[in-house]
Design a protein around this motif. Structure first.
Motif, PDB file in Angstrom:
ATOM      1  N   LYS A  41      53.263  23.372  -1.523  1.00  0.00           N
ATOM      2  CA  LYS A  41      51.796  23.417  -1.487  1.00  0.00           C
ATOM      3  C   LYS A  41      51.208  22.019  -1.645  1.00  0.00           C
ATOM      4  O   LYS A  41      50.222  21.668  -0.975  1.00  0.00           O
ATOM      5  N   ALA A  42      51.826  21.210  -2.518  1.00  0.00           N
ATOM      6  CA  ALA A  42      51.344  19.840  -2.705  1.00  0.00           C
ATOM      7  C   ALA A  42      51.514  19.030  -1.426  1.00  0.00           C
ATOM      8  O   ALA A  42      50.631  18.247  -1.035  1.00  0.00           O
ATOM      9  N   ARG A  43      52.637  19.220  -0.744  1.00  0.00           N
ATOM     10  CA  ARG A  43      52.895  18.477   0.505  1.00  0.00           C
ATOM     11  C   ARG A  43      51.913  18.896   1.589  1.00  0.00           C
ATOM     12  O   ARG A  43      51.423  18.048   2.350  1.00  0.00           O
ATOM     13  N   ILE A  44      51.606  20.179   1.678  1.00  0.00           N
ATOM     14  CA  ILE A  44      50.649  20.644   2.687  1.00  0.00           C
ATOM     15  C   ILE A  44      49.266  20.071   2.405  1.00  0.00           C
ATOM     16  O   ILE A  44      48.534  19.673   3.322  1.00  0.00           O
ATOM     17  N   ARG A  45      48.893  20.007   1.119  1.00  0.00           N
ATOM     18  CA  ARG A  45      47.604  19.410   0.769  1.00  0.00           C
ATOM     19  C   ARG A  45      47.563  17.922   1.116  1.00  0.00           C
ATOM     20  O   ARG A  45      46.523  17.399   1.534  1.00  0.00           O
ATOM     21  N   GLU A  46      48.688  17.236   0.938  1.00  0.00           N
ATOM     22  CA  GLU A  46      48.749  15.813   1.301  1.00  0.00           C
ATOM     23  C   GLU A  46      48.543  15.627   2.803  1.00  0.00           C
ATOM     24  O   GLU A  46      47.813  14.726   3.227  1.00  0.00           O
ATOM     25  N   ILE A  47      49.187  16.479   3.585  1.00  0.00           N
ATOM     26  CA  ILE A  47      49.032  16.385   5.044  1.00  0.00           C
ATOM     27  C   ILE A  47      47.583  16.691   5.435  1.00  0.00           C
ATOM     28  O   ILE A  47      46.999  16.008   6.286  1.00  0.00           O
ATOM     29  N   ALA A  48      46.999  17.718   4.793  1.00  0.00           N
ATOM     30  CA  ALA A  48      45.603  18.067   5.072  1.00  0.00           C
ATOM     31  C   ALA A  48      44.678  16.904   4.714  1.00  0.00           C
ATOM     32  O   ALA A  48      43.725  16.598   5.457  1.00  0.00           O
ATOM     33  N   ALA A  49      44.963  16.228   3.594  1.00  0.00           N
ATOM     34  CA  ALA A  49      44.146  15.078   3.185  1.00  0.00           C
ATOM     35  C   ALA A  49      44.254  13.945   4.201  1.00  0.00           C
ATOM     36  O   ALA A  49      43.252  13.306   4.563  1.00  0.00           O
ATOM     37  N   LEU A  50      45.467  13.690   4.684  1.00  0.00           N
ATOM     38  CA  LEU A  50      45.675  12.653   5.695  1.00  0.00           C
ATOM     39  C   LEU A  50      44.844  12.937   6.939  1.00  0.00           C
ATOM     40  O   LEU A  50      44.188  12.044   7.495  1.00  0.00           O
ATOM     41  N   LEU A  51      44.851  14.189   7.381  1.00  0.00           N
ATOM     42  CA  LEU A  51      44.136  14.552   8.599  1.00  0.00           C
ATOM     43  C   LEU A  51      42.627  14.500   8.393  1.00  0.00           C
ATOM     44  O   LEU A  51      41.877  14.121   9.304  1.00  0.00           O
ATOM     45  N   LEU A  52      42.173  14.875   7.211  1.00  0.00           N
ATOM     46  CA  LEU A  52      40.738  14.826   6.932  1.00  0.00           C
ATOM     47  C   LEU A  52      40.248  13.382   6.913  1.00  0.00           C
ATOM     48  O   LEU A  52      39.182  13.065   7.454  1.00  0.00           O
ATOM     49  N   ILE A  53      41.027  12.488   6.295  1.00  0.00           N
ATOM     50  CA  ILE A  53      40.660  11.074   6.270  1.00  0.00           C
ATOM     51  C   ILE A  53      40.689  10.496   7.681  1.00  0.00           C
ATOM     52  O   ILE A  53      39.826   9.695   8.068  1.00  0.00           O
ATOM     53  N   ASP A  54      41.663  10.910   8.479  1.00  0.00           N
ATOM     54  CA  ASP A  54      41.725  10.455   9.870  1.00  0.00           C
ATOM     55  C   ASP A  54      40.481  10.885  10.626  1.00  0.00           C
ATOM     56  O   ASP A  54      39.915  10.114  11.416  1.00  0.00           O
ATOM     57  N   GLN A  55      40.030  12.116  10.356  1.00  0.00           N
ATOM     58  CA  GLN A  55      38.820  12.610  11.003  1.00  0.00           C
ATOM     59  C   GLN A  55      37.603  11.791  10.565  1.00  0.00           C
ATOM     60  O   GLN A  55      36.743  11.446  11.386  1.00  0.00           O
ATOM     61  N   ALA A  56      37.547  11.450   9.274  1.00  0.00           N
ATOM     62  CA  ALA A  56      36.433  10.636   8.769  1.00  0.00           C
ATOM     63  C   ALA A  56      36.434   9.255   9.423  1.00  0.00           C
ATOM     64  O   ALA A  56      35.383   8.727   9.801  1.00  0.00           O
ATOM     65  N   ARG A  57      37.604   8.656   9.569  1.00  0.00           N
ATOM     66  CA  ARG A  57      37.715   7.351  10.211  1.00  0.00           C
ATOM     67  C   ARG A  57      37.236   7.400  11.655  1.00  0.00           C
ATOM     68  O   ARG A  57      36.543   6.484  12.130  1.00  0.00           O
ATOM     69  N   ARG A  58      37.587   8.463  12.350  1.00  0.00           N
ATOM     70  CA  ARG A  58      37.171   8.590  13.739  1.00  0.00           C
ATOM     71  C   ARG A  58      35.653   8.729  13.846  1.00  0.00           C
ATOM     72  O   ARG A  58      35.047   8.230  14.790  1.00  0.00           O
ATOM     73  N   GLN A  59      35.048   9.423  12.888  1.00  0.00           N
ATOM     74  CA  GLN A  59      33.590   9.590  12.919  1.00  0.00           C
ATOM     75  C   GLN A  59      32.863   8.265  12.756  1.00  0.00           C
ATOM     76  O   GLN A  59      31.748   8.090  13.240  1.00  0.00           O
ATOM     77  N   LEU A  60      33.504   7.321  12.067  1.00  0.00           N
ATOM     78  CA  LEU A  60      32.891   6.011  11.872  1.00  0.00           C
ATOM     79  C   LEU A  60      33.339   5.004  12.928  1.00  0.00           C
ATOM     80  O   LEU A  60      33.027   3.813  12.840  1.00  0.00           O
ATOM     81  N   GLY A  61      34.107   5.488  13.905  1.00  0.00           N
ATOM     82  CA  GLY A  61      34.515   4.613  14.983  1.00  0.00           C
ATOM     83  C   GLY A  61      35.614   3.650  14.619  1.00  0.00           C
ATOM     84  O   GLY A  61      35.835   2.651  15.323  1.00  0.00           O
ATOM     85  N   LEU A  62      36.316   3.900  13.536  1.00  0.00           N
ATOM     86  CA  LEU A  62      37.414   3.032  13.136  1.00  0.00           C
ATOM     87  C   LEU A  62      38.621   3.287  14.027  1.00  0.00           C
ATOM     88  O   LEU A  62      38.988   4.435  14.281  1.00  0.00           O
ATOM     89  N   ALA A  63      39.237   2.232  14.495  1.00  0.00           N
ATOM     90  CA  ALA A  63      40.383   2.364  15.390  1.00  0.00           C
ATOM     91  C   ALA A  63      41.512   3.088  14.670  1.00  0.00           C
ATOM     92  O   ALA A  63      41.881   2.741  13.555  1.00  0.00           O
ATOM     93  N   THR A  64      42.023   4.124  15.307  1.00  0.00           N
ATOM     94  CA  THR A  64      43.139   4.861  14.709  1.00  0.00           C
ATOM     95  C   THR A  64      43.932   5.554  15.801  1.00  0.00           C
ATOM     96  O   THR A  64      43.352   6.129  16.720  1.00  0.00           O
ATOM     97  N   ASP A  65      45.232   5.450  15.717  1.00  0.00           N
ATOM     98  CA  ASP A  65      46.073   6.203  16.634  1.00  0.00           C
ATOM     99  C   ASP A  65      46.135   7.651  16.183  1.00  0.00           C
ATOM    100  O   ASP A  65      46.105   7.922  14.969  1.00  0.00           O
ATOM    101  N   PRO A  66      46.216   8.593  17.115  1.00  0.00           N
ATOM    102  CA  PRO A  66      46.366   9.996  16.703  1.00  0.00           C
ATOM    103  C   PRO A  66      47.615  10.140  15.835  1.00  0.00           C
ATOM    104  O   PRO A  66      48.679   9.616  16.176  1.00  0.00           O
ATOM    105  N   PRO A  67      47.509  10.785  14.691  1.00  0.00           N
ATOM    106  CA  PRO A  67      48.674  10.903  13.813  1.00  0.00           C
ATOM    107  C   PRO A  67      49.757  11.771  14.431  1.00  0.00           C
ATOM    108  O   PRO A  67      49.466  12.732  15.148  1.00  0.00           O
ATOM    109  N   SER A  68      51.002  11.404  14.181  1.00  0.00           N
ATOM    110  CA  SER A  68      52.106  12.245  14.624  1.00  0.00           C
ATOM    111  C   SER A  68      52.186  13.458  13.705  1.00  0.00           C
ATOM    112  O   SER A  68      52.162  13.326  12.480  1.00  0.00           O
TER     113      SER A  68
END
Length: 295
Positions: A41-68
């Motif tokens: 459960k902790a690992r799934i939450r970590e992955i969810a957090a990574l994806l949420l932060i990636d989404q936030a970065r994209r909203q601000l136009g920060l360069a980011t490669d799509p996560p694997s």
């Protein structure tokens, strides 16, 4: 002349983003559905957090490669890998990383043919069904059989590798199975291992966790354990865990199915008028009739 509008935002409300995604509902569902499995459960939450932060970065136009997002789920049978895969698909869908909240579960038999020209169509058909969602390959290491020169599993692996790279924005592949065998598989197929970004290890359940799982299962089936049956089931679990081919929650479900069968036969032999409480109660004798107590 009207100036072109530009996005000048320099911040994003992470709490609002989290609430809008509704992934909290799925994470809470995981906590309710699965007893134990704290590191999972902790690992799934970590992955969810990574994806949420990636989404936030994209909203601000920060360069980011799509996560694997390709993953491996390792552990013994009956530890919840398939259930977590379904919930992971829900998280990925709600965050916009896959188009469909959809899991296609396959094994070697669904991907590998028995003669020349048979494997590619089978593998491509499975990939077509899973596209836009998650492809869950159980016991994935059986795809690779180096001892058999005429085996067609390598062809399936090569097709999977190409699709995992070319369609990484429209398909997530989860490989599942025993940890040691998957590690050997990755060592023998480094191209596959290099594409797996997230490794989640599922521990075995403790006996007390298995009893909690059993109580949850009986409740969901509208049964209950009498006091004697509960004590007998605790003893059953301890004994069964020491025996061959034990499969965690899967073995517990099988035991309860057999207990229901014995209860039905006991009540049928008794006959007469039966009230709801009697029909719902599993008694001690229904548990202790198991061969586990005589072996």
């Amino acid at each position: 002349m009207t100036a072109l509008a530009t996005d000048t935002r320099t911040s994003v409300d992470l709490d609002a983003l989290y609430a809008a995604s509704n992934i909290g509902e799925i994470l809470d569902q995981l906590d309710r559905e699965l007893v134990g499995l704290v590191p999972v459960k902790a690992r799934i939450r970590e992955i969810a957090a990574l994806l949420l932060i990636d989404q936030a970065r994209r909203q601000l136009g920060l360069a980011t490669d799509p996560p694997s997002l390709h993953m491996s789920f390792t552990g013994n049978p009956g530890t919840g890998k398939t259930t977590v895969a379904r919930r992971m698909a829900g998280i990925l869908h709600r965050l916009g990383y896959i188009r469909r909240d959809h899991v296609v579960s396959v094994t070697r038999d669904d991907l590998v043919g028995q003669y020349i020209g048979h494997t590619a169509p089978k593998t491509k058909e499975a990939l077509k069904k899973a596209m836009g969602g998650v492809l869950f390959i159980d016991e994935a290491y059986y795809l690779y059989r180096p001892e058999n020169e005429r085996d067609y599993g390598q062809e399936a692996i090569e097709i999977l590798l190409q699709v995992m790279e070319d369609h990484r924005d429209d398909l997530v592949v989860i490989l599942a199975g025993y940890k040691d065998r998957l590690e050997t598989f990755f060592s023998s197929n480094p191209g596959m291992g290099s594409r797996i970004a997230h490794h989640v290890d599922f521990p075995d359940f403790r006996s007390d966790e298995l009893f909690d799982i059993a109580e949850s299962m009986t409740g969901s089936m509208h049964y209950r354990l009498s006091g004697g049956a509960a004590a007998a089931l605790r003893e059953y679990i301890e004994r069964r865990m020491e025996q061959p081919r034990f499969a965690n929650a899967r073995s517990i479900r099988n035991a309860l199915d057999r207990a229901r069968l014995r209860q039905a036969n006991r009540l049928f032999a008794r006959g007469g008028v039966l009230d709801a409480d009697t029909l719902q109660t599993i008694e001690e004798a229904d548990i202790r009739a198991s061969r586990v107590f005589t072996q």
